[in-house]
Design a protein around this motif. Structure first.
Motif, PDB file in Angstrom:
ATOM      1  N   ALA A 145       0.849  -1.155   0.051  1.00 38.63           N
ATOM      2  CA  ALA A 145       0.182   0.112   0.013  1.00 38.63           C
ATOM      3  C   ALA A 145       0.890   1.281   0.083  1.00 38.63           C
ATOM      4  O   ALA A 145       0.590   2.090  -0.635  1.00 38.63           O
ATOM      5  CB  ALA A 145      -0.796  -0.149   1.303  1.00 38.63           C
ATOM      6  N   LEU A 146       2.029   1.230   0.531  1.00 29.13           N
ATOM      7  CA  LEU A 146       2.587   2.515   0.732  1.00 29.13           C
ATOM      8  C   LEU A 146       3.469   2.520  -0.389  1.00 29.13           C
ATOM      9  O   LEU A 146       3.340   3.666  -1.071  1.00 29.13           O
ATOM     10  CB  LEU A 146       3.944   2.171   2.001  1.00 29.13           C
ATOM     11  N   TYR A 147       3.951   1.737  -1.209  1.00 25.61           N
ATOM     12  CA  TYR A 147       4.823   1.871  -2.259  1.00 25.61           C
ATOM     13  C   TYR A 147       3.659   2.121  -3.567  1.00 25.61           C
ATOM     14  O   TYR A 147       4.540   2.452  -4.586  1.00 25.61           O
ATOM     15  CB  TYR A 147       5.626   0.582  -2.592  1.00 25.61           C
ATOM     16  N   SER A 148       2.533   1.843  -3.374  1.00 26.49           N
ATOM     17  CA  SER A 148       1.714   2.003  -4.485  1.00 26.49           C
ATOM     18  C   SER A 148       1.545   3.493  -4.809  1.00 26.49           C
ATOM     19  O   SER A 148       0.937   3.946  -5.762  1.00 26.49           O
ATOM     20  CB  SER A 148       0.206   1.222  -4.313  1.00 26.49           C
ATOM     21  N   GLY A 149       1.877   4.435  -3.717  1.00 27.21           N
ATOM     22  CA  GLY A 149       1.793   5.737  -3.707  1.00 27.21           C
ATOM     23  C   GLY A 149       3.035   6.547  -3.711  1.00 27.21           C
ATOM     24  O   GLY A 149       3.069   7.376  -4.356  1.00 27.21           O
ATOM     25  N   THR A 150       4.123   5.790  -3.223  1.00 28.87           N
ATOM     26  CA  THR A 150       5.347   6.717  -3.164  1.00 28.87           C
ATOM     27  C   THR A 150       6.523   5.975  -4.151  1.00 28.87           C
ATOM     28  O   THR A 150       7.561   6.565  -4.236  1.00 28.87           O
ATOM     29  CB  THR A 150       6.053   6.468  -1.892  1.00 28.87           C
ATOM     30  N   PHE A 151       6.134   4.722  -4.824  1.00 24.58           N
ATOM     31  CA  PHE A 151       7.036   4.306  -6.034  1.00 24.58           C
ATOM     32  C   PHE A 151       8.281   3.886  -5.241  1.00 24.58           C
ATOM     33  O   PHE A 151       9.363   4.135  -5.929  1.00 24.58           O
ATOM     34  CB  PHE A 151       7.034   5.026  -6.939  1.00 24.58           C
ATOM     35  N   GLY A 152       8.223   3.341  -4.064  1.00 27.66           N
ATOM     36  CA  GLY A 152       9.480   2.839  -3.489  1.00 27.66           C
ATOM     37  C   GLY A 152      10.236   3.717  -2.479  1.00 27.66           C
ATOM     38  O   GLY A 152      10.906   3.511  -1.694  1.00 27.66           O
ATOM     39  N   ALA A 153       9.685   4.956  -2.481  1.00 23.01           N
ATOM     40  CA  ALA A 153      10.496   6.179  -1.416  1.00 23.01           C
ATOM     41  C   ALA A 153       9.859   5.893  -0.079  1.00 23.01           C
ATOM     42  O   ALA A 153       8.784   5.329   0.168  1.00 23.01           O
ATOM     43  CB  ALA A 153      10.038   7.388  -2.053  1.00 23.01           C
ATOM     44  N   PRO A 154      10.594   6.355   0.894  1.00 25.76           N
ATOM     45  CA  PRO A 154      10.117   6.237   2.303  1.00 25.76           C
ATOM     46  C   PRO A 154       8.780   7.092   2.448  1.00 25.76           C
ATOM     47  O   PRO A 154       8.324   8.217   1.626  1.00 25.76           O
ATOM     48  CB  PRO A 154      11.162   7.177   2.990  1.00 25.76           C
ATOM     49  N   GLY A 155       8.113   6.687   3.463  1.00 27.29           N
ATOM     50  CA  GLY A 155       6.818   7.830   3.732  1.00 27.29           C
ATOM     51  C   GLY A 155       5.915   6.854   4.659  1.00 27.29           C
ATOM     52  O   GLY A 155       6.161   5.743   5.301  1.00 27.29           O
ATOM     53  N   ILE A 156       4.782   7.222   4.804  1.00 25.65           N
ATOM     54  CA  ILE A 156       3.709   6.733   5.640  1.00 25.65           C
ATOM     55  C   ILE A 156       2.348   6.420   4.641  1.00 25.65           C
ATOM     56  O   ILE A 156       2.076   7.074   3.847  1.00 25.65           O
ATOM     57  CB  ILE A 156       3.289   7.913   6.886  1.00 25.65           C
ATOM     58  N   VAL A 157       2.004   5.136   5.222  1.00 22.73           N
ATOM     59  CA  VAL A 157       0.693   4.769   4.543  1.00 22.73           C
ATOM     60  C   VAL A 157      -0.591   4.842   5.492  1.00 22.73           C
ATOM     61  O   VAL A 157      -0.228   4.125   6.677  1.00 22.73           O
ATOM     62  CB  VAL A 157       0.773   3.297   3.960  1.00 22.73           C
TER      63      VAL A 157
ATOM     64  N   ASN B  37      17.923  -4.776  -5.959  1.00 26.03           N
ATOM     65  CA  ASN B  37      18.923  -3.839  -6.143  1.00 26.03           C
ATOM     66  C   ASN B  37      18.587  -3.141  -7.532  1.00 26.03           C
ATOM     67  O   ASN B  37      19.851  -2.485  -7.774  1.00 26.03           O
ATOM     68  CB  ASN B  37      20.234  -4.068  -5.762  1.00 26.03           C
ATOM     69  N   ALA B  38      17.387  -3.312  -8.070  1.00 34.37           N
ATOM     70  CA  ALA B  38      17.367  -2.502  -9.252  1.00 34.37           C
ATOM     71  C   ALA B  38      16.232  -1.574  -9.124  1.00 34.37           C
ATOM     72  O   ALA B  38      16.021  -1.193  -8.193  1.00 34.37           O
ATOM     73  CB  ALA B  38      16.587  -3.666 -10.305  1.00 34.37           C
ATOM     74  N   ALA B  39      16.310  -0.629 -10.088  1.00 34.83           N
ATOM     75  CA  ALA B  39      15.369   0.486 -10.080  1.00 34.83           C
ATOM     76  C   ALA B  39      14.027   0.344 -11.158  1.00 34.83           C
ATOM     77  O   ALA B  39      14.239  -0.076 -12.251  1.00 34.83           O
ATOM     78  CB  ALA B  39      16.142   1.705 -10.457  1.00 34.83           C
ATOM     79  N   VAL B  40      13.106   1.027 -10.664  1.00 36.71           N
ATOM     80  CA  VAL B  40      11.775   1.250 -11.483  1.00 36.71           C
ATOM     81  C   VAL B  40      12.206   2.172 -12.598  1.00 36.71           C
ATOM     82  O   VAL B  40      12.534   3.240 -12.124  1.00 36.71           O
ATOM     83  CB  VAL B  40      10.653   1.724 -10.558  1.00 36.71           C
ATOM     84  N   GLN B  41      11.847   1.827 -13.579  1.00 40.35           N
ATOM     85  CA  GLN B  41      12.276   2.568 -14.995  1.00 40.35           C
ATOM     86  C   GLN B  41      11.053   3.584 -15.324  1.00 40.35           C
ATOM     87  O   GLN B  41       9.977   3.221 -14.815  1.00 40.35           O
ATOM     88  CB  GLN B  41      12.567   1.700 -16.224  1.00 40.35           C
ATOM     89  N   ASP B  42      11.430   4.856 -15.980  1.00 34.95           N
ATOM     90  CA  ASP B  42      10.550   5.802 -16.483  1.00 34.95           C
ATOM     91  C   ASP B  42       9.365   5.147 -17.140  1.00 34.95           C
ATOM     92  O   ASP B  42       9.517   4.206 -18.118  1.00 34.95           O
ATOM     93  CB  ASP B  42      11.379   6.583 -17.362  1.00 34.95           C
ATOM     94  N   GLY B  43       8.453   5.679 -16.839  1.00 41.80           N
ATOM     95  CA  GLY B  43       7.154   5.002 -17.685  1.00 41.80           C
ATOM     96  C   GLY B  43       6.446   3.908 -16.928  1.00 41.80           C
ATOM     97  O   GLY B  43       5.555   3.057 -17.482  1.00 41.80           O
ATOM     98  N   PHE B  44       6.940   3.418 -15.793  1.00 45.14           N
ATOM     99  CA  PHE B  44       6.417   2.200 -15.214  1.00 45.14           C
ATOM    100  C   PHE B  44       4.953   2.300 -14.999  1.00 45.14           C
ATOM    101  O   PHE B  44       4.156   1.448 -15.257  1.00 45.14           O
ATOM    102  CB  PHE B  44       7.122   2.041 -13.949  1.00 45.14           C
ATOM    103  N   GLU B  45       4.552   3.593 -14.406  1.00 43.19           N
ATOM    104  CA  GLU B  45       3.131   3.632 -14.099  1.00 43.19           C
ATOM    105  C   GLU B  45       2.295   3.447 -15.327  1.00 43.19           C
ATOM    106  O   GLU B  45       1.028   2.663 -15.057  1.00 43.19           O
ATOM    107  CB  GLU B  45       3.010   5.149 -13.466  1.00 43.19           C
ATOM    108  N   GLU B  46       2.784   4.096 -16.369  1.00 35.89           N
ATOM    109  CA  GLU B  46       1.819   4.053 -17.587  1.00 35.89           C
ATOM    110  C   GLU B  46       1.512   2.658 -17.928  1.00 35.89           C
ATOM    111  O   GLU B  46       0.600   2.415 -18.478  1.00 35.89           O
ATOM    112  CB  GLU B  46       2.233   5.068 -18.577  1.00 35.89           C
ATOM    113  N   ALA B  47       2.841   1.964 -18.152  1.00 41.50           N
ATOM    114  CA  ALA B  47       2.805   0.724 -18.788  1.00 41.50           C
ATOM    115  C   ALA B  47       2.080  -0.312 -17.877  1.00 41.50           C
ATOM    116  O   ALA B  47       1.209  -0.939 -18.415  1.00 41.50           O
ATOM    117  CB  ALA B  47       4.176   0.247 -18.870  1.00 41.50           C
TER     118      ALA B  47
END
Length: 321
Positions: free
Chosen positions: A107-119, A306-316
């Motif tokens: 739930a957290l990462y669905s909004g922050t795309f893997g960044a720290p935060g609070i859900v 240890n990989a990164a989400v790439q540009d356009g992830f959300e749209e795809a």
């Protein structure tokens, strides 16, 4: 690189195989896999169905899985987590990395795309969960409806019932909630509610749906309903501020992802949340999630290699989901 993200709960379980660009190779939904509410044999059966379907849809992607990240409800105890890891290990290729964690991560990462935060989750129940930049975690609330779940749908429904009986007794203000909820149960007087509400094991599922009448009453300018919503928002805001103060520095602006049915009427709830946060001098950015929870699970799976989400992830991801 292919990863499998799983969002497992007490109602349904969703699995998606995708790559770091958000391209979905296979997806499937099966039944509940929360070990607190479902027999372990049933959990295993649902997982077998899930993995079998994903493999059938795209055997190549399944055979080349790098990581399975399973964000599940009911795995907070070490023994429950170990059971889930063992089950999954028998269903995937031998060299696949398996990570089992709390579904709050999804739930957290669905909004922050893997960044720290609070859900902040406020559905039938409620819980506040967060991860900071050091990977430290915390939670506030979520201790069950009998002693907690403040700001949840259950909490709103319970307060509506409280207001009805206060009006009936002459202890409280008049409210249109009385008429709405009596009509909901097709009864004439508040005392008739007692045998309905106190059914053994049924109270939560009977009371939680009543929250929608609180929003409807507030739309009709009912003062009691507006007070209930205001207090719920303040309670949620206090939970968020408490966790933010535990995990984050005062100068940080903390992203807060709002998840759950209570936020379907964010226009009513958010102003009270913002007031509570302002009182506590906590800086936040309130967000609605851009992805479904399983999208957050896929992001965490990618990070686990240890990989990164790439540009356009959300749209795809959304275009193929």
């Amino acid at each position: 690189m292919y990863v499998l993200g799983i969002d497992g709960g007490g109602t349904k379980t969703v699995g998606v195989i995708a790559d770091e660009y958000g391209k979905i190779a296979a997806h499937q939904t099966v039944g509940a896999t929360n070990q607190n509410g479902v027999d372990r044999n049933k959990v295993e059966s649902e997982l077998i169905n899930l993995f079998s379907s994903l493999k059938e849809q795209n055997e190549s992607a399944f055979s080349n899985l790098s990581v399975v990240f399973a964000g599940m409800s009911g795995v907070d105890r070490p023994d429950a987590k170990a059971v889930m890891e063992k089950m999954i290990s028998t269903m995937v290729p031998n060299d696949t990395k398996i990570v089992v964690d709390n579904d709050g991560v999804n739930a957290l990462y669905s909004g922050t795309f893997g960044a720290p935060g609070i859900v902040q989750i406020a559905g039938t129940g409620s819980i506040t969960f967060g991860i900071n930049s050091n990977g430290e975690r915390g939670r506030v609330g979520g201790w069950g409806y009998l002693i907690d779940d403040e700001g949840s749908g259950y909490d709103l429904g319970k307060e509506a019932l409280h207001a009805i009986f206060k009006e009936y007794d002459g202890r409280g203000k008049k409210t249109v909630l009385t008429e709405s909820i009596l009509r909901h149960f097709n009864i004439s007087l508040p005392p008739e509610l007692i045998h309905i509400i106190y059914q053994v094991g049924k109270s939560r599922e009977v009371i939680s749906p009543l929250s929608r009448y609180v929003a409807e009453a507030a739309d009709h300018h009912d003062e009691v309903a507006k007070e209930i919503i205001h207090h719920a928002g303040r309670k949620i805001g206090k939970s968020i501020s408490s966790l933010a103060q535990q995990l984050f520095n005062a100068e940080e602006t903390v992203p807060v992802v709002l998840v759950g049915g209570v936020f379907n009427r964010s226009d009513l709830v958010i102003p009270a949340i913002e007031l509570a946060l302002k009182d506590q001098k906590v800086q936040t950015t309130l967000l609605k999630p851009k992805l479904p929870p399983v999208g957050g699970a896929v992001i965490k799976a990618i990070q686990s290699k240890n990989a990164a989400v790439q540009d356009g992830f959300e749209e795809a991801f959304l275009s193929m989901g």
